[in-house]
Design a protein around this motif. Structure first.
Motif, PDB file in Angstrom:
ATOM      1  N   PHE A 241       0.791  -1.154  -0.086  1.00 45.29           N
ATOM      2  CA  PHE A 241       0.074  -0.002  -0.023  1.00 45.29           C
ATOM      3  C   PHE A 241       0.870   1.404   0.101  1.00 45.29           C
ATOM      4  O   PHE A 241       1.877   1.538   0.964  1.00 45.29           O
ATOM      5  N   SER A 242       0.595   2.019  -1.163  1.00 45.76           N
ATOM      6  CA  SER A 242       1.220   3.271  -1.077  1.00 45.76           C
ATOM      7  C   SER A 242       1.482   4.172   0.110  1.00 45.76           C
ATOM      8  O   SER A 242       2.330   4.934   0.424  1.00 45.76           O
ATOM      9  N   VAL A 243       0.300   4.020   0.972  1.00 47.61           N
ATOM     10  CA  VAL A 243      -0.029   4.886   1.998  1.00 47.61           C
ATOM     11  C   VAL A 243       1.115   4.719   3.113  1.00 47.61           C
ATOM     12  O   VAL A 243       1.640   5.655   3.948  1.00 47.61           O
ATOM     13  N   ALA A 244       1.898   3.648   2.893  1.00 47.24           N
ATOM     14  CA  ALA A 244       2.960   3.288   4.006  1.00 47.24           C
ATOM     15  C   ALA A 244       4.177   3.988   3.645  1.00 47.24           C
ATOM     16  O   ALA A 244       5.199   3.738   4.555  1.00 47.24           O
ATOM     17  N   PHE A 245       4.267   4.756   2.605  1.00 47.68           N
ATOM     18  CA  PHE A 245       5.550   5.246   2.070  1.00 47.68           C
ATOM     19  C   PHE A 245       5.329   6.687   1.547  1.00 47.68           C
ATOM     20  O   PHE A 245       5.560   6.846   0.557  1.00 47.68           O
ATOM     21  N   PRO A 246       5.011   7.428   2.704  1.00 47.46           N
ATOM     22  CA  PRO A 246       4.495   8.855   2.186  1.00 47.46           C
ATOM     23  C   PRO A 246       5.843   9.642   1.558  1.00 47.46           C
ATOM     24  O   PRO A 246       5.509  10.246   0.549  1.00 47.46           O
ATOM     25  N   GLN A 247       7.100   9.434   1.803  1.00 47.09           N
ATOM     26  CA  GLN A 247       7.982  10.135   1.536  1.00 47.09           C
ATOM     27  C   GLN A 247       8.054   9.842  -0.051  1.00 47.09           C
ATOM     28  O   GLN A 247       8.836  10.552  -0.851  1.00 47.09           O
ATOM     29  N   ILE A 248       7.568   8.477  -0.276  1.00 49.13           N
ATOM     30  CA  ILE A 248       7.746   8.325  -1.998  1.00 49.13           C
ATOM     31  C   ILE A 248       6.632   8.561  -2.778  1.00 49.13           C
ATOM     32  O   ILE A 248       6.811   9.265  -3.684  1.00 49.13           O
ATOM     33  N   PHE A 249       5.312   8.313  -2.031  1.00 46.84           N
ATOM     34  CA  PHE A 249       4.314   8.682  -2.843  1.00 46.84           C
ATOM     35  C   PHE A 249       3.489  10.210  -2.561  1.00 46.84           C
ATOM     36  O   PHE A 249       2.239  10.171  -2.863  1.00 46.84           O
ATOM     37  N   ASN A 250       4.347  10.773  -1.984  1.00 49.22           N
ATOM     38  CA  ASN A 250       3.530  12.055  -1.399  1.00 49.22           C
ATOM     39  C   ASN A 250       2.224  12.108  -0.542  1.00 49.22           C
ATOM     40  O   ASN A 250       1.328  12.807  -0.592  1.00 49.22           O
ATOM     41  N   GLY A 251       2.270  11.009   0.164  1.00 43.95           N
ATOM     42  CA  GLY A 251       1.125  10.636   0.986  1.00 43.95           C
ATOM     43  C   GLY A 251      -0.065  10.134   0.370  1.00 43.95           C
ATOM     44  O   GLY A 251      -1.194  10.055   0.803  1.00 43.95           O
ATOM     45  N   ARG A 252       0.161   9.944  -1.141  1.00 42.16           N
ATOM     46  CA  ARG A 252      -1.000   9.407  -1.696  1.00 42.16           C
ATOM     47  C   ARG A 252      -1.366   8.104  -1.383  1.00 42.16           C
ATOM     48  O   ARG A 252      -0.489   7.202  -1.252  1.00 42.16           O
ATOM     49  N   LYS A 253      -2.650   7.503  -1.072  1.00 39.56           N
ATOM     50  CA  LYS A 253      -2.874   6.234  -0.627  1.00 39.56           C
ATOM     51  C   LYS A 253      -3.696   5.318  -1.853  1.00 39.56           C
ATOM     52  O   LYS A 253      -4.003   4.388  -1.642  1.00 39.56           O
ATOM     53  N   ASP A 254      -3.404   6.060  -3.182  1.00 33.64           N
ATOM     54  CA  ASP A 254      -4.118   5.682  -4.228  1.00 33.64           C
ATOM     55  C   ASP A 254      -3.233   5.020  -5.185  1.00 33.64           C
ATOM     56  O   ASP A 254      -3.800   4.773  -6.524  1.00 33.64           O
ATOM     57  N   ILE A 255      -2.064   4.646  -5.071  1.00 32.08           N
ATOM     58  CA  ILE A 255      -1.108   4.254  -6.071  1.00 32.08           C
ATOM     59  C   ILE A 255      -1.116   2.902  -6.020  1.00 32.08           C
ATOM     60  O   ILE A 255      -0.834   2.225  -4.981  1.00 32.08           O
ATOM     61  N   PRO A 256      -1.589   2.046  -7.206  1.00 30.70           N
ATOM     62  CA  PRO A 256      -1.793   0.735  -7.278  1.00 30.70           C
ATOM     63  C   PRO A 256      -0.139   0.015  -7.349  1.00 30.70           C
ATOM     64  O   PRO A 256       0.616   0.787  -7.655  1.00 30.70           O
ATOM     65  N   CYS A 257      -0.208  -1.189  -7.027  1.00 28.55           N
ATOM     66  CA  CYS A 257       1.085  -1.979  -6.949  1.00 28.55           C
ATOM     67  C   CYS A 257       0.958  -3.328  -7.494  1.00 28.55           C
ATOM     68  O   CYS A 257      -0.077  -3.849  -7.860  1.00 28.55           O
ATOM     69  N   LEU A 258       2.097  -3.595  -8.095  1.00 26.48           N
ATOM     70  CA  LEU A 258       2.447  -4.653  -8.866  1.00 26.48           C
ATOM     71  C   LEU A 258       3.403  -5.712  -8.090  1.00 26.48           C
ATOM     72  O   LEU A 258       4.404  -5.309  -8.160  1.00 26.48           O
ATOM     73  N   ILE A 259       2.974  -6.860  -7.832  1.00 24.86           N
ATOM     74  CA  ILE A 259       4.130  -7.706  -6.941  1.00 24.86           C
ATOM     75  C   ILE A 259       4.637  -8.740  -7.761  1.00 24.86           C
ATOM     76  O   ILE A 259       3.932  -9.815  -7.847  1.00 24.86           O
ATOM     77  N   PRO A 260       5.624  -8.978  -8.144  1.00 18.86           N
ATOM     78  CA  PRO A 260       6.357 -10.026  -8.780  1.00 18.86           C
ATOM     79  C   PRO A 260       6.896 -10.952  -7.752  1.00 18.86           C
ATOM     80  O   PRO A 260       7.601 -10.570  -6.852  1.00 18.86           O
ATOM     81  N   CYS A 261       6.524 -12.274  -7.582  1.00 22.14           N
ATOM     82  CA  CYS A 261       7.153 -13.088  -6.663  1.00 22.14           C
ATOM     83  C   CYS A 261       6.931 -14.606  -7.088  1.00 22.14           C
ATOM     84  O   CYS A 261       6.296 -14.703  -7.989  1.00 22.14           O
ATOM     85  N   ALA A 262       7.617 -15.547  -6.374  1.00 26.86           N
ATOM     86  CA  ALA A 262       7.319 -16.952  -6.603  1.00 26.86           C
ATOM     87  C   ALA A 262       5.749 -17.074  -5.872  1.00 26.86           C
ATOM     88  O   ALA A 262       5.329 -16.588  -5.134  1.00 26.86           O
ATOM     89  N   ILE A 263       5.252 -18.089  -6.666  1.00 28.85           N
ATOM     90  CA  ILE A 263       3.961 -18.674  -6.238  1.00 28.85           C
ATOM     91  C   ILE A 263       3.857 -19.001  -4.775  1.00 28.85           C
ATOM     92  O   ILE A 263       2.773 -18.865  -4.316  1.00 28.85           O
TER      93      ILE A 263
END
Ligand code: TRP
Length: 422
Positions: A241-263
């Protein structure tokens, strides 16, 4: 109901059903044929390894099919990575949403991670990072890499100090994959959580949404598990969730995320996707990989705790040669005559499998497949090619890693603004 909502409720319903049906003993994800895929164990009874088609059905994710590959090429204007084309990244959840956003020039970010449990990372650990680097280059987006030192402290017999040290050491291997410093934030949980009110409060919100019953249903926790383990999934979820990184996302909580990972990490994110709408956040999208098999065969994955099953990033050229010659399971005939007559079986041959992960040249790979299957090419030649290729990959990695200074690691790990326009 939209397609997404349907998927979400079935994700949870599936877990609840399982809880009722099995009361969640150890092998939470074992299927009828004995495939086990969960965050702690990957095992199959078949020499071909885990049946990934069945896994997609069982997990309720979607296959990466030709249509979505075409769409990736269309929106990026670039050919897809060989790990995608060859079905090594084979499954996804809501990847379409991310591609649509990208097409409309809307932002998203990438999130991946590693549990730092040993100094010696192996080739299998590199796969998600090689692919994530391609995603970052192709989509030109910020990337957050979570090093879960707390997780390894809770699950293994290691001190917090040791896990933190391993996180820093592993960060060097990760940085050596070539991530863009201006667009990449790497953190160890025990550092960032103690510094960030935003991370901690997001984590608390998540914790309030998941009951013990649900966590037990998803992860198979036992009465004797320490409560640290039971709350850990909320920590892995928070980074989505972008809200956990205000320094990166300027406090926006609505930036979606894509997670590459092993199944095997999917259970964490099924939970995350289930609670996201209740908190007013986007569900993370996922793109899942298969596992690189152990040298002995595809029944198990390459494992850091079994030196003979793995090619480590610290191995010498001689060690690589010896291990492959001695241990890499062969799908070839028992004798040269038999091999010439019947040919080799690429479905179970470990050297061939490794080539599909690392040999980028499609034409060459196809030629090897044909010649090995027909019996023209002997196992020894296949191994020779593989050895030379892996020696080069590992040596190049070691060279890059050597050049990474402590200051550079600290810079990647400093909470800061990333260069990206929101
Ligand atoms: N739990 C993972 C491991 O043990 C580490 C991890 C945290 C991770 N967040 C992630 C892996 C996101 C992939 C994607 O390795």
């Amino acid at each position: 109901m939209t397609e997404n909502e349907t998927q979400s409720s079935t994700e949870l319903a599936g877990e609840m059903e399982k809880l009722n049906a099995t009361d969640c003993t150890t092998s939470i994800e074992e299927d009828k044929d004995g495939d086990i895929v969960d965050p702690w164990k990957v095992e199959s009874k078949s020499a071909k390894g885990v049946d990934y088609d069945k896994l997609i059905k069982r997990f309720g994710s979607s296959r990466i099919d030709q249509q979505i590959l075409d769409k990736i090429e269309k929106v990026t204007g670039k050919p897809v990575h060989h790990l995608l084309k060859r079905g090594i990244f084979f499954s996804h959840r809501d990847l379409n949403i991310i591609l649509d956003l990208y097409e409309k020039k809307k932002p998203f970010f990438l999130y991946t991670g590693r549990g730092p449990s040993s100094d010696a990372m192996h080739l299998g650990h590199l796969i998600p990072f090689i692919f994530t680097k391609w995603l970052q280059d192709t989509f030109d987006v910020p990337l957050i890499i979570q090093l879960t030192d707390d997780e390894k402290f809770l699950w293994k017999d290691l001190s917090l100090e040791e896990c933190h040290r391993l996180a820093i050491e592993n960060a060097k291997d990760i940085i050596a994959c070539g991530f863009d410093k201006e667009k990449t934030f790497i953190f160890a949980d025990t550092d960032y959580i103690s510094q960030s009110r935003a991370f901690y409060t997001t984590m608390c919100r998540i914790q309030k949404c998941v009951t013990f019953n649900q966590a037990r249903g998803i992860f198979g926790f036992q009465d004797t598990d320490c409560i640290g383990k039971i709350s850990f999934p909320s920590i892995q979820a928070t980074t989505s969730f972008s809200v956990a990184f205000p320094q990166i996302f300027n406090g926006r909580k609505d930036i979606p995320c894509l997670i590459p990972c092993a199944i095997d990490q999917d259970p964490y994110f099924r939970m995350t996707r289930d609670i996201a709408p209740r908190l007013g956040y986007h569900k993370p999208s996922l793109i899942h990989s298969t596992f690189i098999p152990s040298l002995q065969g595809a029944q198990t994955k390459m494992s850091g705790s079994d030196p003979n099953s793995s090619i480590y990033l610290t191995d010498t050229p001689k060690q690589i040669k010896t291990k492959i010659n001695k241990y890499a399971f062969s799908g070839g005939g028992a004798t040269v005559e038999e091999h010439r007559e019947k040919g080799g079986d690429c479905d179970i041959d470990i050297s061939y499998k490794y080539l599909t992960f690392f040999l980028e040249d499609d034409g060459k790979l196809e030629q090897i497949r044909k010649d090995y299957t027909s019996g023209e090419l002997l196992t020894g030649y296949l191994k020779k090619d593989l050895i030379a290729m892996l020696q080069e990959i590992v040596a190049k990695h070691q060279e890059k890693r050597k050049q990474i200074t402590e200051e550079e690691v600290l810079e990647y790990m400093r909470p800061r603004k990333l260069i990206y326009d929101y």
